[in-house]
Design a protein around this motif. Structure first.
Motif, PDB file in Angstrom:
ATOM      1  N   ASP A  98      31.714 -55.621   5.039  1.00 18.01           N
ATOM      2  CA  ASP A  98      32.369 -54.547   4.306  1.00 18.01           C
ATOM      3  C   ASP A  98      31.868 -54.404   2.878  1.00 18.01           C
ATOM      4  OD1 ASP A  98      33.562 -56.714   3.075  1.00 18.01           O
ATOM      5  OD2 ASP A  98      35.558 -56.340   3.881  1.00 18.01           O
ATOM      6  N   THR A  99      30.969 -55.265   2.430  1.00 18.42           N
ATOM      7  CA  THR A  99      30.389 -55.112   1.089  1.00 18.42           C
ATOM      8  C   THR A  99      29.331 -54.019   1.065  1.00 18.42           C
ATOM      9  OG1 THR A  99      28.675 -56.782   1.460  1.00 18.42           O
ATOM     10  CG2 THR A  99      30.787 -57.554   0.603  1.00 18.42           C
ATOM     11  N   THR A 100      28.932 -53.516   2.216  1.00 19.96           N
ATOM     12  CA  THR A 100      27.913 -52.473   2.275  1.00 19.96           C
ATOM     13  C   THR A 100      28.498 -51.152   2.761  1.00 19.96           C
ATOM     14  OG1 THR A 100      27.292 -53.072   4.546  1.00 19.96           O
ATOM     15  CG2 THR A 100      26.143 -54.203   2.755  1.00 19.96           C
ATOM     16  N   HIS A 107      28.973 -46.153   1.406  1.00 18.79           N
ATOM     17  CA  HIS A 107      28.597 -44.837   1.948  1.00 18.79           C
ATOM     18  C   HIS A 107      29.655 -44.274   2.898  1.00 18.79           C
ATOM     19  CE1 HIS A 107      27.507 -47.694   5.012  1.00 18.79           C
ATOM     20  NE2 HIS A 107      27.292 -46.717   5.880  1.00 18.79           N
ATOM     21  N   LEU A 108      30.704 -45.050   3.184  1.00 14.49           N
ATOM     22  CA  LEU A 108      31.776 -44.621   4.073  1.00 14.49           C
ATOM     23  C   LEU A 108      33.101 -44.382   3.338  1.00 14.49           C
ATOM     24  CD1 LEU A 108      31.211 -47.180   6.981  1.00 14.49           C
ATOM     25  CD2 LEU A 108      30.426 -44.796   6.900  1.00 14.49           C
ATOM     26  N   PRO A 150      32.340 -39.352   0.561  1.00 10.94           N
ATOM     27  CA  PRO A 150      31.105 -40.030   0.146  1.00 10.94           C
ATOM     28  C   PRO A 150      29.991 -39.078  -0.293  1.00 10.94           C
ATOM     29  CG  PRO A 150      31.991 -41.078   2.099  1.00 10.94           C
ATOM     30  CD  PRO A 150      32.813 -39.851   1.870  1.00 10.94           C
ATOM     31  N   ASP A 151      29.991 -37.842   0.213  1.00 13.91           N
ATOM     32  CA  ASP A 151      28.945 -36.893  -0.170  1.00 13.91           C
ATOM     33  C   ASP A 151      29.317 -36.062  -1.393  1.00 13.91           C
ATOM     34  OD1 ASP A 151      30.831 -35.125   0.768  1.00 13.91           O
ATOM     35  OD2 ASP A 151      29.585 -34.304   2.389  1.00 13.91           O
ATOM     36  N   GLY A 152      30.491 -36.369  -2.011  1.00 14.12           N
ATOM     37  CA  GLY A 152      30.924 -35.682  -3.211  1.00 14.12           C
ATOM     38  C   GLY A 152      31.872 -34.525  -2.997  1.00 14.12           C
ATOM     39  N   HIS A 153      32.030 -34.056  -1.774  1.00 14.92           N
ATOM     40  CA  HIS A 153      32.958 -32.975  -1.476  1.00 14.92           C
ATOM     41  C   HIS A 153      34.397 -33.492  -1.497  1.00 14.92           C
ATOM     42  CE1 HIS A 153      29.210 -31.178   0.079  1.00 14.92           C
ATOM     43  NE2 HIS A 153      29.809 -30.008  -0.149  1.00 14.92           N
ATOM     44  N   SER A 154      35.356 -32.550  -1.559  1.00 21.07           N
ATOM     45  CA  SER A 154      36.772 -32.891  -1.573  1.00 21.07           C
ATOM     46  C   SER A 154      37.410 -32.608  -0.216  1.00 21.07           C
ATOM     47  CB  SER A 154      37.505 -32.091  -2.659  1.00 21.07           C
ATOM     48  OG  SER A 154      37.094 -32.496  -3.945  1.00 21.07           O
ATOM     49  N   ALA A 155      38.482 -33.318   0.076  1.00 23.19           N
ATOM     50  CA  ALA A 155      39.263 -33.108   1.290  1.00 23.19           C
ATOM     51  C   ALA A 155      40.675 -33.610   1.022  1.00 23.19           C
ATOM     52  CB  ALA A 155      38.641 -33.849   2.473  1.00 23.19           C
ATOM     53  N   THR A 156      41.590 -33.343   1.950  1.00 25.53           N
ATOM     54  CA  THR A 156      42.952 -33.846   1.824  1.00 25.53           C
ATOM     55  C   THR A 156      43.265 -34.794   2.979  1.00 25.53           C
ATOM     56  OG1 THR A 156      43.854 -31.937   3.010  1.00 25.53           O
ATOM     57  CG2 THR A 156      43.788 -31.812   0.595  1.00 25.53           C
ATOM     58  N   ARG A 157      44.148 -35.716   2.702  1.00 24.61           N
ATOM     59  CA  ARG A 157      44.605 -36.679   3.703  1.00 24.61           C
ATOM     60  C   ARG A 157      46.137 -36.722   3.651  1.00 24.61           C
ATOM     61  NH1 ARG A 157      40.179 -35.994   5.281  1.00 24.61           N
ATOM     62  NH2 ARG A 157      38.406 -37.464   5.204  1.00 24.61           N
TER      63      ARG A 157
END
Length: 205
Positions: free
Chosen positions: A8-10, A13-14, A40-47
């Motif tokens: 989990d140290t790598t 990107h997730l 991770p790609d800089g876009h926004s989303a909601t959870r």
């Protein structure tokens, strides 16, 4: 696709990062949130997800090889469910103490020995709930101490019968399905447990 060991140290990107939070609902037991996050790609989303205090489930093993189970009506799904004894954690409560308490209150049993098996996340897409799994053996039957408004039947079954109910759909409760997997592997010797003598339960109830 990768077949390398999990590390989990790598995982940078997730991972998603919180940017803002909105409280949608706060009840006596659960709360619901809507978080805005950065992908991770800089876009926004909601959870949107449910915050749960956590719980404990107990696999009680009788000396004759049977296990202790319950039948309880679960309102959200509208069915009587076959389950292992379980209950939610009180604020700041140690999971082992919760397991002892719930086993006594719901079934009337106390246990001579306990073993912590592991934990499971019940619904990772929309809930924080984590359930701690304990085995209990050396059982002694006493008096149940059900909470007000709690109605359930306690019964026993062989591991083979339980496995069959998991296979044919009689058991659909996620924690009980997971516990049955644990039980099968413990009984076969594939998975070892670290059994510990139980401390006094003088304050339980």
């Amino acid at each position: 696709m990768t077949t390398t060991p999990i590390d989990d140290t790598t995982d940078s990107h997730l991972k998603e990062q919180l940017t803002s939070r909105e409280e949608l609902f706060k009840g006596k037991f659960l709360e619901a949130r809507r978080d805005t996050i950065r992908l991770p790609d800089g876009h926004s989303a909601t959870r949107e997800y449910v915050v749960h205090p956590g719980a404990v489930v107990v696999i009680p093993m009788l000396d004759d090889g049977r296990v202790v189970l319950e039948r309880q009506f679960r309102y959200p799904v509208g069915h009587v469910m076959v389950e292992f004894p379980a209950g939610k954690l009180d604020a700041g409560e140690d999971p082992f103490v919760c397991g002892q308490r719930e086993l006594l209150e719901e079934t009337g049993y106390t246990a001579r020995e306990w073993a912590h098996a592991g934990a499971m996340h019940l619904a990772v897409a929309y809930s924080t709930e984590i359930i701690h799994i304990y085995f209990a053996r050396g059982l002694t039957l006493g008096e149940r101490k059900l909470d007000h408004g709690e109605f359930l039947d306690v019964f026993t079954a062989t591991p083979d019968a339980l496995s069959g109910w998991c296979r044919d759909g009689t058991v659909t409760d996620a924690k009980t399905l997971t516990c049955t997997l644990w039980l099968q592997n413990v009984l076969s010797g594939a998975w070892a447990l670290d059994w510990q003598a139980a401390p006094s339960q003088g304050g339980a109830g």
